[in-house]
Design an enzyme around this catalytic site. Structure first.
Site, PDB file in Angstrom:
ATOM      1  N   GLU A 170       0.667  -0.908  -5.278  1.00 53.67           N
ATOM      2  CA  GLU A 170      -0.474   0.009  -5.212  1.00 53.67           C
ATOM      3  C   GLU A 170       0.078   1.412  -5.447  1.00 53.67           C
ATOM      4  O   GLU A 170       0.305   2.176  -4.526  1.00 53.67           O
ATOM      5  CB  GLU A 170      -1.181  -0.092  -3.856  1.00 53.67           C
ATOM      6  CG  GLU A 170      -2.537   0.606  -3.801  1.00 53.67           C
ATOM      7  CD  GLU A 170      -2.499   2.025  -3.263  1.00 53.67           C
ATOM      8  OE1 GLU A 170      -3.399   2.818  -3.592  1.00 53.67           O
ATOM      9  OE2 GLU A 170      -1.567   2.342  -2.496  1.00 53.67           O
ATOM     10  N   ASP A 193       0.830  -1.206   0.000  1.00 50.73           N
ATOM     11  CA  ASP A 193       0.000   0.000   0.000  1.00 50.73           C
ATOM     12  C   ASP A 193       0.867   1.260   0.000  1.00 50.73           C
ATOM     13  O   ASP A 193       1.823   1.373   0.766  1.00 50.73           O
ATOM     14  CB  ASP A 193      -0.897   0.001   1.245  1.00 50.73           C
ATOM     15  CG  ASP A 193      -1.793   1.214   1.305  1.00 50.73           C
ATOM     16  OD1 ASP A 193      -2.671   1.344   0.429  1.00 50.73           O
ATOM     17  OD2 ASP A 193      -1.607   2.039   2.219  1.00 50.73           O
TER      18      ASP A 193
END
Length: 644
Positions: free
Chosen positions: A321, A279
Site C-alpha cells: 500500500e 499499510d
C-alpha cells in the site's frame, strides 16, 4: 539468486512424500543466507547479533503454530504452475464488513452475491480491535489479530476463511505495519514508564530531535493533524505521530520491534489470510534530514519480512500500500539484487489517479505520458487495479510530465480540485475536498465513483443525458481495470452505482474526515430488485457482471507482463493491447470524450491490428468492419477487440 528464483527452485524440489515439516527445513536452509544478509544490512551493530539468533529460533516456532490445513495449502501453491494471484480468474472487492452486512456472519451469508457478480477475492477493511473514539477507520490498531466484537469473534473469522477456501475464494486483510494506536499494549507500557517499550516508538523529552525531523517531514493530514509529533502529557514526552495524534509510529531501528511484528504478522495470516496488505509501508524507516518515505532501509525491511514469510507460509503474499510516485511504486516489487523480493502485489495508484485526470480533461495525454515511463514490473508480480477505494484520490502526478504536455502543474491540480469538488458549475462531479493544505495549495478528492462521474447530479436534475453519460463512464472505467494487467478491485457499492453518503457529517468522530462520504452502507434493497427492475443500478451491475465473466474465460487477461500501451494519435482515446500466445490478442479502446472519436485504419495497421475481414468487439459480440474510415467509438464507449 533472488527470492523468486529460490521459490521456483523449491517448487522443483517438491516431493509429495515429504511432510510440511521436511519442506520447512528445506526452505529455511535455502533462504538462511538471504535472511542473514537482509537482517544485518539493517541491524549492523555488534549487540544486534543476539537478535539474529532469536530470529532463527523464532522461525520454527512460528511455523509450528501454523494450522495443518494452511501448511498443506502452502505446499499446493508452491508446486503450482504459475502464480495463483496472476490468474485471469481473479476479481476482487474491497468493503467495510459492518457496512456490507452487519458483521462477519452477515458477510458469510452474502458469499453467493459475490459469486453471482463474479468476485472471488475479498479485501475486508480492518476488523481488529481499535479505540472506541477516533480510530482512522480501524487503522489505529489495539491488536493485530484479535477481532473487534462489533464484527464478531476470531471463531467467526476462521469459519469465514474456511468457507472461502471451500468456494475457491481468497481473503486479504490489513497489517498496519507502520504504527499502532496509543491504546496498544506497548504504548500503554511506554506511557507507564517502561524504557523498553518507549524504545518501540520514537519518543523524546524535548523538541530538539522532533524539530530536526520536522525540517524535512511532509504533513500527511495537515488540516486535522498538523506536524508529525504529539506531546503526551502523562509520559511528558514528544511522540512521532505521522498520521494522527492517536497513531504512534513504530521504531524499526530497534530489531525487537521487527521480531514482535513478524510474530503479529504470522498470527494474522494463521487465521486463513491469503494476501496481507502492508499499510503505509513507504513510511517504515525514519531518518532525520529526509522525508522518511521510500528510504532504502524501508525496502530492506519489507524484503526481510517477505523472506521470513516465504519460509513460514510461502502460500501467502504481500500487497504494497504505497500511494507514491509511479517511479517509486514499482520499487516495492523489489530492486536490483532484491528484484521480485519485496511485495508480490502493489496498488496501481498511478493508473487510478490518471484515469480520473482523463475523465476531467477528456484527454489521455498525461495518462499515456506517465504510463510510458513506468519501468516493467517483475514477471512474478502483479498490480491491484481500481478506480475507487475507501481512501481519497490524490493528485501525485509527476510535475515534469504535466509541464511536458504544455500544462502548468499547480494550475492543473487546482483545476482538478475545482472540477471534482463542486467549484465549476458546469462540472457533473459531486465530490468533496480532503485535507486541503493552504501552504502549498495541495488537496485530495473524496466521493463515490458514481457521484464523481455525474450520476448524483443527473438524478438530482432528472437529466437523462447526464445519467446515461455517468453510467457509461462507470462501465468504461471498470472495463479498463478489468482488462489491464493485474487484479481488478471493485469498491463495494460501485457495482450498483451507489452515491455519496453524507450521514458522516452527523457523527462527531467522522465529520472532519470527508473520506466517509464514499463509505456507504450496502443497499440490499436495491440489490434484491436488480433482476426485475430497470434503472442505473441494474444496468451497471449486469454490464459489469458480463465483462467479469468474459475476463475469466480469456487467458489473455492473466498477468504475464503481456500489456502493451499504444500511443494513439487521438488524445481522447486510451489504447492498449493484451498480447496472447494461446488466445487471440485483445485490443482495448476507450473514449474519454463526450463526442464520437475515430481511429484510422492506417493507425490500426501500424500496430498490427488491421484485418480486411474486420474485428469483433467481444463485449457486445458485434463485428466491426475496418474496411471504411476506421473504428469510431461513441462517447465513453469501451471496446475489447479481437481480429476475426
Amino acid at each position: 539468486m533472488n527470492q523468486a528464483s529460490l521459490h521456483h527452485l523449491l517448487a522443483l524440489k517438491f516431493d509429495e512424500t515429504k511432510s510440511p515439516e521436511d519442506l520447512f527445513a528445506l526452505r529455511l536452509a535455502t533462504n538462511l543466507t538471504l535472511v542473514k544478509e537482509g537482517f544485518f544490512s539493517l541491524y549492523q551493530e555488534e549487540r544486534h547479533k543476539a537478535y539474529f539468533t532469536r530470529l532463527i529460533d523464532l522461525l520454527p516456532r512460528l511455523f509450528s503454530d501454523r494450522p495443518t490445513e494452511l501448511k498443506f495449502q502452502d505446499l499446493v501453491r508452491v508446486r503450482q504452475q504459475g502464480n495463483w494471484y496472476q490468474s485471469e480468474k481473479m476479481v476482487g472487492m474491497q468493503l467495510y464488513t459492518n457496512h456490507f452486512n452487519k458483521d462477519l456472519k452477515g458477510l458469510r451469508d452474502k458469499l453467493p452475491y459475490f459469486e453471482e457478480l463474479g468476485v472471488n477475492f475479498l479485501h475486508l477493511m480492518p476488523i481488529t480491535t481499535r479505540p472506541k473514539e477516533e480510530n482512522d477507520g480501524g487503522y489505529a490498531v489495539n491488536s493485530y489479530h484479535e477481532i473487534d466484537k462489533k464484527f464478531g469473534t476470531k471463531n467467526d473469522l476462521e469459519k469465514l476463511t474456511q468457507e472461502l477456501r471451500s468456494r475457491k475464494m481468497f481473503l486479504m486483510l490489513d497489517f498496519v505495519v507502520n504504527h499502532t494506536s496509543n491504546e496498544y499494549p506497548w504504548a500503554k507500557k511506554a506511557i507507564a514508564g517502561s524504557k523498553k517499550y518507549r524504545s518501540y516508538y520514537f519518543t523524546y523529552p524535548d523538541r530538539d530531535i522532533p524539530d530536526a525531523f520536522e525540517e524535512t517531514l511532509p504533513e500527511v493530514f495537515p488540516q486535522t493533524s498538523p506536524g508529525n509529533f504529539t506531546y503526551n502529557k502523562k509520559m511528558k514526552r514528544w511522540v512521532m505521530t505521522v498520521f494522527n495524534d492517536y497513531q504512534w509510529d513504530l521504531n524499526y531501528s530497534n530489531p525487537e520491534v521487527f521480531l514482535e511484528m513478524l510474530t503479529n504478522l504470522v498470527k494474522l495470516i494463521n487465521l486463513g489470510v491469503d494476501v496481507v496488505r502492508f499499510d503505509a509501508l513507504a513510511f517504515l524507516w525514519k531518518k532525520i534530514r529526509t522525508t522518511s518515505q521510500n528510504l532504502p532501509e524501508a525496502h530492506m525491511l519489507i524484503s526481510l519480512f517477505r523472506m521470513c514469510l516465504q519460509i513460514i507460509a510461502p502460500g501467502t503474499v504481500l500487497l504494497a500500500e504505497a500511494i507514491v510516485a509511479p517511479t517509486e511504486i514499482i520499487k516495492y516489487f523489489g530492486e536490483e539484487s532484491r528484484k521480485g523480493n519485496e511485495c508480490e502485489m502493489a496498488y496501481n495508484a498511478s493508473l487510478m489517479a490518471l484515469l480520473w485526470n482523463s475523465i476531467a480533461t477528456k484527454k489521455t495525454n498525461l495518462l499515456q505520458k506517465s504510463l510510458q515511463e513506468i519501468p516493467k514490473k517483475p514477471d512474478t508480480a502483479t498490480w491491484i487495479n481500481y478506480i475507487r477505494c475507501h481512501d481519497d484520490i490524490g493528485l501525485g502526478f509527476d510535475d515534469a510530465h504535466i509541464y511536458d504536455i504544455g500544462w502548468d502543474a499547480k494550475e492543473h491540480r487546482k483545476f482538478l480540485l475545482d472540477y471534482y469538488c463542486q467549484v465549476l458549475p458546469w462540472s457533473p462531479a459531486k465530490g468533496l475536498v480532503f485535507m486541503y493544505n493552504p501552504k502549498n495549495g495541495d488537496g485530495r478528492i473524496t466521493g463515490s465513483a458514481a457521484s464523481l462521474l455525474g450520476l448524483e447530479k443527473g438524478i438530482m436534475e432528472n437529466n437523462e443525458k447526464l445519467i446515461k453519460a455517468a453510467i457509461d463512464k462507470i462501465v468504461m472505467m471498470h472495463g479498463i481495470v478489468f482488462s489491464y494487467g493485474g487484479i481488478p478491485m471493485i469498491y463495494a457499492g460501485d457495482e450498483i452505482g451507489m452515491l455519496n453518503d453524507y450521514s458522516f457529517l452527523e457523527d462527531p468522530n467522522k465529520k472532519h474526515d470527508s473520506r466517509w462520504v464514499n463509505r456507504p452502507q450496502q443497499d440490499w434493497e436495491t440489490i434484491a430488485a436488480l433482476q426485475g427492475k430497470k434503472g442505473h443500478s441494474s444496468e451497471i451491475f449486469f454490464r459489469l457482471q458480463k465483462m467479469i465473466a468474459l475476463r475469466k474465460k480469456l487467458s489473455v487477461f492473466a498477468d504475464s507482463n503481456n500489456f502493451v500501451l499504444h500511443a494513439a494519435p487521438n488524445q481522447h482515446l486510451l489504447t492498449f493491447e493484451r498480447n496472447a500466445i494461446e488466445d487471440k490478442s485483445v485490443l482495448v479502446l476507450s473514449n474519454f470524450d463526450e463526442n464520437p472519436q475515430t481511429l484510422s485504419n492506417d493507425w490500426l495497421q501500424s500496430i498490427g491490428f488491421f484485418a480486411l475481414e474486420g474485428v469483433k468487439d467481444i463485449i457486445s459480440n458485434k463485428k466491426i468492419k475496418t474496411a471504411s474510415k476506421g473504428i469510431t467509438l461513441q462517447p465513453y464507449e469501451l471496446l475489447w477487440l479481437q481480429k476475426l
